[in-house]
Write an enzyme that holds these catalytic residues in place. Structure first.
Site, mmCIF file in Angstrom:
data_model
loop_
_atom_site.group_PDB
_atom_site.id
_atom_site.type_symbol
_atom_site.label_atom_id
_atom_site.label_comp_id
_atom_site.label_asym_id
_atom_site.label_seq_id
_atom_site.Cartn_x
_atom_site.Cartn_y
_atom_site.Cartn_z
ATOM 1 N N HIS A 12 7.804 -21.375 -19.896
ATOM 2 C CA HIS A 12 8.460 -20.246 -19.242
ATOM 3 C C HIS A 12 8.539 -20.442 -17.731
ATOM 4 C CE1 HIS A 12 10.023 -16.188 -19.626
ATOM 5 N NE2 HIS A 12 9.225 -15.752 -18.660
ATOM 6 N N SER B 269 13.755 -14.491 -17.216
ATOM 7 C CA SER B 269 12.791 -13.651 -17.923
ATOM 8 C C SER B 269 13.344 -12.229 -18.011
ATOM 9 C CB SER B 269 11.432 -13.715 -17.231
ATOM 10 O OG SER B 269 10.415 -13.224 -18.067
#
Length: 677
Positions: free
Chosen positions: A650, A536
């Site tokens: 994610h 991320s």
């Protein structure tokens, strides 16, 4: 028996505890135990019970193939309400079970992704929220009957882990009347219109319902305005439990969430801020008279944010903000906060607005509950050498007592590396906290390769929590350095907001300073055999680093943000994440800055072999972010491999399918083994 080195498959030997809920009398803790199942590529979750004094071993309380979670005690301690998908033809529904055992009763038939149940103080009602798809919302979005074409008019029309919105808004419900404790299994089942009352309506999301002490009123958080998709401005509202007019209690400039009534019914504590620094404002605890009135900040003298912000690869973030807990005399509020690399329970008092630390230890308390009658906490705790356990502590005793040892046998069989803390002085006066883990089998006089790991966020933190990936790298002969550069949570408001319009600036220099410091202080680290990895924001920073320096011989970028301009319109959060604080303004007004802070704009300088890992259902950093960087590196002739994980969001590394998590780790280790000697 000698201990062995940790392996990739040990990820599936680790049992995880969640959501410890202490009974009203303080004698028993209910908690959720989750076990990964690699063979079935799934997870199993059940509710367990353990005496709070540790006098007996924990015992499994619920069984079955499904997942049971969010246990909540009835006020008399005789029943547990919980969420379960135990019926194969049913999605998750609310269930009820007597503490003496027996079959669970299903309370709802058609709840849509229900929230945790919330008991009324008199024990007769349960509140929860559920998503409701209405014809009005379908019509507003241009949905046609007998068509699978999707049309959207909302700004927020998708979310990572959930996909594209289904035209639903979260509403508050109450289940009534509840079955009596001695009611036979199967009775009392209800759906909407049968034992269930809907209290809110409209194109608004309503969250975090809490009961008044007299069980007559519910207070919840919502943005009930024409800009209902604005998630960073919410207020508190009240509604009668029997239904009726909804009354607004606050008119704030930021988010108000997780309300909690004081036992005397005079006050509401809630979590929020006034958007002083947009979404990087540290949340605190605020007080509001229960009938409405002037709001004041209870934690005004405490320069740390609310909640546990330390990250690991064993669990994803909490679904919602944990509400503060009141003492029995309505004078004190208990809550979690992060200070540096540790998270603990803190207390704030109404009398003097002072905050004090309650629990002590080099660990992360990532969840807790509180029994007023016993003045006792149930805590879920992890530290650098223990994935997690349930602990119990009293408010006047800062050292928690462990009451479970869910991974005792496994921990006895493996060698683990202990992180060694060090600080890195910086020219601007901030000391950056960092840690070094030695390879398993470390010997003096030998050189070892080292991997710099970078956390996501950027407003989260590393700390005293178990990290399987780091332990695995140490087991394979690598040292690991990890650190909390500016922008990380846990070091005060000025530190966390320091990324303002400066991604790739001071944070990059902090990371390089931590690496330099480790190499200087530990000559056994091989400065010519360095790797870098992150996910991320950590993936962003990995790609930023390899486009600005050639000091690293290998890199792994996971779910990375590479292009702020395209991220703005393709990410589920891009349209506010970039504009509010990190870059500033809309991209069409500020294209130069959007590109200047994007690794893709500097990719021509990259020479470092890069492994790209990305989930194909990632809506936080969409797959196109990885695709852009991969194609550029291939055109430039840089050694690159792009690994796409199907059906992965994610949070792949934390709660993705077990087989995908296994392959992810195997590929990381193989890449560093290939390029770092």
């Amino acid at each position: 028996m000698p201990k062995r080195a940790i392996t990739v498959d040990d990820l599936f030997n680790i049992r995880l505890v969640f959501d410890p809920q202490i009974s009203p009398d303080g004698k028993t803790v209910a908690f959720v135990l989750t076990t990964p199942d690699l063979a079935r590529d799934a997870y199993h979750s059940h509710i367990w019970l353990v005496p709070s004094d540790g006098s007996a071993s924990p015992r499994q309380f619920t069984f079955g193939e499904g997942k049971d979670r969010a246990p909540r005690w009835s006020p008399d301690g005789k029943r547990l309400a919980f969420i379960s998908d135990r019926e194969k033809d049913k999605a998750e529904q609310l269930c009820l079970i007597a503490i003496t055992g027996g079959e669970a009763q299903r309370l709802t038939d058609d709840a849509n992704k229900p929230s945790a149940p919330v008991w009324s103080p008199d024990g007769t009602l349960i509140a929860y929220t559920s998503k409701v798809v209405t014809q009005d919302s379908k019509t507003a979005n241009g949905v046609r009957d007998n068509s699978d074409v999707k049309s959207y008019t909302r700004l927020n029309y998708k979310a990572d882990g959930e996909g594209l919105w289904d035209y639903a808004w979260r509403q508050v419900f109450v289940f009534t009347p509840l079955p009596s404790p001695d009611q036979k299994s199967g009775e009392g089942r209800g759906g909407r219109g049968s034992g269930v009352r809907q209290l809110t309506r409209g194109a608004f999301n309503h969250t975090a319902p809490t009961w008044s002490p007299d069980s007559k009123t519910l207070v919840f958080a919502a943005n009930r305005t024409a800009r209902a998709d604005e998630t960073n401005v919410t207020d508190l509202w009240a509604v009668p439990a029997q239904g009726g007019a909804i009354r607004r209690l606050t008119r704030g400039r930021g988010p108000a969430s997780a309300p909690a009534f004081s036992p005397d019914g005079k006050w509401l504590a809630f979590v929020g801020h006034a958007n002083e620094f947009s979404r990087v404002t540290q949340p605190g605890i605020y007080l509001l008279p229960a009938r409405g009135g002037v709001v004041r900040k209870l934690t005004i003298n405490f320069d740390r944010g609310y909640g546990s912000t330390i990250v690991t690869d064993l669990r994803a973030g909490e679904e919602s903000v944990l509400a503060p807990q009141w003492s029995g005399d309505s004078s004190t509020v208990y809550f979690l906060a992060t200070d540096g690399g540790t998270s603990n329970v803190y207390t704030a008092t109404m009398r003097d607005l002072q905050v004090k630390q309650v629990t002590q230890g080099e660990h992360q308390v990532f969840d807790f509950s509180y029994s007023r009658a016993a003045n006792r906490f149930a805590l879920a705790i992890t530290d650098a050498l223990n994935p997690n356990d349930v602990f119990v502590a009293r408010a006047n005793n800062p050292r928690p007592t462990r009451v479970t040892r869910v991974n005792a046998d496994w921990l006895a069989s493996v060698q683990l590396a202990m992180p060694e803390r060090f600080t890195v002085p910086r020219d601007d006066g901030w000391d950056v906290e960092a840690w070094l883990m030695k390879p398993i089998g470390w010997r003096a006089g030998k050189k070892y390769p080292v991997v710099l790991e970078i956390h996501g966020g950027p407003h989260s933190a590393y700390g005293a929590a178990f990290f399987h990936e780091f332990q695995l790298l140490c087991a394979r002969g690598f040292a690991v350095v990890f650190t909390n550069p500016r922008g990380s949570a846990g070091y005060g408001q000025d530190f966390v907001k320091a990324t303002y319009h400066d991604w790739g600036g001071g944070d990059y220099r902090d990371l390089m300073a931590a690496m330099d410091h480790a190499l200087e202080k530990c000559p056994w680290l091989d400065s010519k055999q360095c790797g870098v990895a992150g996910g991320s924001y950590g993936g962003y920073m990995t790609d930023w680093i390899i486009t600005h320096t050639h000091r690293f011989r290998a890199a792994v970028a996971m779910r990375a943000l590479n292009n702020f301009y395209s991220f703005y319109g393709t990410s589920d959060i891009g349209h506010f994440f970039a504009t509010d604080w990190e870059v500033g303004d809309e991209p069409w007004n500020n294209p130069e800055e959007y590109l200047a802070h994007s690794p893709i704009a500097h990719v021509a300088q990259c020479q470092t072999p890069l492994l790209i890992l990305h989930g194909e259902k990632d809506m936080r950093c969409p797959t196109e972010q990885a695709e852009q960087f991969y194609i550029a590196l291939k055109k430039l002739g840089v050694p690159t491999e792009f690994v796409r994980f199907p059906d992965a969001s994610h949070n792949l590394s934390r709660n993705g399918k077990p087989k995908l998590r296994k392959e992810r780790l195997e590929r990381i280790v193989a890449w560093f083994a290939r390029y770092l000697r």
